[in-house]
Design an enzyme around this catalytic site. Structure first.
Site, PDB file in Angstrom:
ATOM      1  N   HIS A 102       0.877  -1.174   0.000  1.00 10.76           N
ATOM      2  CA  HIS A 102       0.000   0.000   0.000  1.00 10.76           C
ATOM      3  C   HIS A 102       0.919   1.230   0.000  1.00 10.76           C
ATOM      4  CE1 HIS A 102      -2.472  -2.925   2.340  1.00 10.76           C
ATOM      5  NE2 HIS A 102      -3.524  -2.308   1.835  1.00 10.76           N
ATOM      6  N   ASP A 105       2.311   1.964   3.369  1.00 13.44           N
ATOM      7  CA  ASP A 105       3.275   0.982   3.913  1.00 13.44           C
ATOM      8  C   ASP A 105       4.704   1.425   3.619  1.00 13.44           C
ATOM      9  OD1 ASP A 105       1.007  -0.588   4.283  1.00 13.44           O
ATOM     10  OD2 ASP A 105       1.426  -1.865   2.532  1.00 13.44           O
ATOM     11  N   GLU A 269      -9.338 -13.411  -1.728  1.00 13.26           N
ATOM     12  CA  GLU A 269      -8.574 -13.726  -0.510  1.00 13.26           C
ATOM     13  C   GLU A 269      -9.234 -14.876   0.245  1.00 13.26           C
ATOM     14  OE1 GLU A 269      -6.920 -10.598   1.853  1.00 13.26           O
ATOM     15  OE2 GLU A 269      -7.295 -11.671   3.723  1.00 13.26           O
ATOM     16  N   HIS A 272     -11.159 -13.997   3.436  1.00 16.80           N
ATOM     17  CA  HIS A 272     -12.377 -13.231   3.133  1.00 16.80           C
ATOM     18  C   HIS A 272     -13.491 -14.168   2.654  1.00 16.80           C
ATOM     19  CE1 HIS A 272      -9.917  -9.285   2.321  1.00 16.80           C
ATOM     20  NE2 HIS A 272      -9.712  -9.798   3.522  1.00 16.80           N
ATOM     21  N   ASP A 297      -5.091 -13.466  -2.617  1.00 22.73           N
ATOM     22  CA  ASP A 297      -4.424 -13.204  -1.341  1.00 22.73           C
ATOM     23  C   ASP A 297      -4.536 -14.500  -0.568  1.00 22.73           C
ATOM     24  OD1 ASP A 297      -3.687 -10.657  -1.892  1.00 22.73           O
ATOM     25  OD2 ASP A 297      -4.875  -9.710  -0.310  1.00 22.73           O
ATOM     26  N   ASP A 308     -10.947 -11.867  10.729  1.00 17.62           N
ATOM     27  CA  ASP A 308      -9.929 -12.017   9.695  1.00 17.62           C
ATOM     28  C   ASP A 308      -8.573 -12.251  10.356  1.00 17.62           C
ATOM     29  OD1 ASP A 308      -8.927 -11.966   7.140  1.00 17.62           O
ATOM     30  OD2 ASP A 308      -9.083  -9.807   6.877  1.00 17.62           O
TER      31      ASP A 308
HETATM   32  C1  XUL Z   1      -7.773  -6.472   4.357  1.00 20.60           C
HETATM   33  C2  XUL Z   1      -6.982  -6.872   3.182  1.00 20.60           C
HETATM   34  C3  XUL Z   1      -6.122  -5.816   2.597  1.00 20.60           C
HETATM   35  C4  XUL Z   1      -6.045  -5.862   1.112  1.00 20.60           C
HETATM   36  C5  XUL Z   1      -5.296  -4.720   0.501  1.00 20.60           C
HETATM   37  O1  XUL Z   1      -8.549  -7.486   4.890  1.00 20.60           O
HETATM   38  O2  XUL Z   1      -7.018  -7.999   2.763  1.00 20.60           O
HETATM   39  O3  XUL Z   1      -4.861  -5.918   3.157  1.00 20.60           O
HETATM   40  O4  XUL Z   1      -5.458  -7.035   0.679  1.00 20.60           O
HETATM   41  O5  XUL Z   1      -5.754  -3.472   0.901  1.00 20.60           O
HETATM   42 CO    CO Z   2      -6.046  -8.960   1.216  1.00 21.07          CO
END
Ligand code: XUL
Ligand code: CO
Length: 438
Positions: A102, A105, A269, A272, A297, A308
């Protein structure tokens, strides 16, 4: 020198399943040919900056537990440069091909957009040099549109258009830097694009705002000639009670509504998916079935906890199921597996971050090797093809071609006195087939 933080760790090498060295790969053998190409090119592994080098081991009940010497100067450019040195020293030892970040970061956000952009460009120059020196590539960049208090009610979906404009400033800067660094994707995770209560929320407006934001990002991508893929990362909740990018199917409907389905793909992800009440494999299968798979992810949740937890993956069966699907769909194009995963708070030693990534890469490698066996043997694919074979011929084909009305078909079925015979779905046989290869 912060790069010295990892000095006691040797470069991580493949030593094979027989080794007892915890700082070696047992299965991740980057050059091993799997289904015609090197393992590293299938998996396209990335280390994430935020959990690995930014997060200090804090949780809602207490502060950081990790020694991260590059943080000692606070949120300054000097600290950002020290962090960069530490991150690339880690990448060199682990030897993974990609990383992700990001904007916040890697560089201080500053007080104004201009300050933030200047800092990001300053770091990007140094990052470019580090990438050239080490050969590490950028899988994706993204802008953090959720941590600063200005985003507490969302970024694009904020009731205040000035917040939307500020977010546009951050995304433009980060997309352009991602492009300059040769990044192959750009990610949009709807950090706080959602609501806490419907009492103060206009759903129709917020969706239109988000649709317009996405369209602006896509327009800018084309304007600057960014060849990478724009990705949305679905998540059902956390931090907001309800996130608009709920799951793959919800994002798909959103893309169709705003005419963006050819422009944006998904970054799926694992944790998620779990939060959305889906299997990771389900989200991958949905994305593939709708030509939306972009990137992953990779992490895991905890079966007993509903949040999470972002743990490193450790389930070979899941990796096998997911990789069998991804590889049989032709594999990643611009995507890969980003470890959006973090250590546990008690894992405070430098080697802990290596153990985590080595374990995760070995799990992916085992999944890929098992997928190769499953695909080479071909029984699973043949079973599914055979199950639907009726749709490739005769009546099935005619129905799909659209030439038959409901009444015509009903008449045919009556005239032929159809009595379709049930066939076993063979679930247990197929589950055994999969587990024989894991
Ligand atoms: C949050 C998440 C983030 C994204 C990028 O749950 O997964 O880190 O991957 O913003
Ligand atoms: Co993510």
């Amino acid at each position: 020198m912060t790069a010295a933080y990892w000095d006691a760790i040797p470069p991580i090498r493949f030593e094979g399943p027989g080794t007892d060295n915890p700082l070696a790969f047992r299965f991740y053998d980057k050059d091993r040919t799997v289904l015609g190409k090197p393992m590293a090119d299938h998996l396209r592994v990335a280390v994430c900056y935020w959990h690995s080098f930014c997060w200090p081991g804090s949780d809602v009940f207490g502060p950081g537990t990790f020694a991260r010497p590059w943080h000692q100067d606070g949120d300054t450019l000097a600290a950002a440069e020290a962090k960069l040195a530490a991150a690339f020293a880690f990448f060199e030892k682990l030897g993974q091909p990609f990383f992700c970040f990001h904007d916040v970061d890697v560089a201080p956000l500053g007080e104004t957009l201009a300050e933030g952009r200047h800092a990001l460009e300053h770091i990007a120059e140094r990052m470019q040099a580090a990438m050239a020196r080490t050969g590490t590539k950028l899988l994706w960049g993204t802008a953090n549109l959720f941590s600063h208090p200005r985003y507490m009610a969302g970024a694009a979906t904020n009731p205040d258009p000035d917040v939307f404009a500020f977010a546009a400033g951050q995304v433009r800067a980060t997309l352009e830097v991602t492009h300059r660094l040769g990044g192959v994707n750009y990610v949009l995770w709807g950090g706080r694009e959602g609501y806490e209560t419907l009492l103060n929320t206009d759903l129709r407006r917020e969706a239109d705002q988000l649709g317009r934001f996405m369209a602006m990002v896509v327009e800018h991508k084309h304007k600057i000639g960014f060849p990478g893929t724009i990705l949305i990362e679905p998540k059902p909740c956390e931090p907001t009670k309800h996130q608009y990018d709920h799951d793959a199917a919800t994002v798909h409907a959103f893309l169709l509504k705003y005419g963006l389905e050819k422009e944006i793909r998904l970054n799926i992800e694992a944790n998620h998916a779990t939060l959305a009440g889906h299997a990771f494999e389900h989200e991958i299968a949905y994305a593939i079935a709708n030509d939306l798979l972009g990137c992953c992810d990779i992490n895991r949740g905890d079966p007993q906890n509903g949040w999470d937890t972002d743990q490193f993956p450790n389930d070979v069966a899941e990796a096998t199921a997911v990789l069998t699907r991804i590889v049989s769909a032709g594999g990643f194009t611009t995507g890969g597996f980003n470890f959006d995963a973090k250590l546990r708070r008690q894992s405070i030693d430098p080697e802990d971050l290596f153990h985590a990534h080595i374990g995760g890469m070995d799990i992916l490698a085992r999944g890929l090797i098992a997928a190769e066996r499953i695909l080479t043997e071909g029984r699973l694919a043949r079973f599914v093809a055979d199950r639907y074979a009726g749709w490739d011929q005769g009546r099935g084909r005619a129905i799909l071609a659209g030439g038959l009305s409901l009444a015509q078909l009903a008449d045919e079925a009556m005239a032929e006195n159809l009595k379709p015979a049930p066939r076993s779905g063979r679930q247990e046989y197929l589950e055994n087939l999969l587990s024989h290869h894991v």
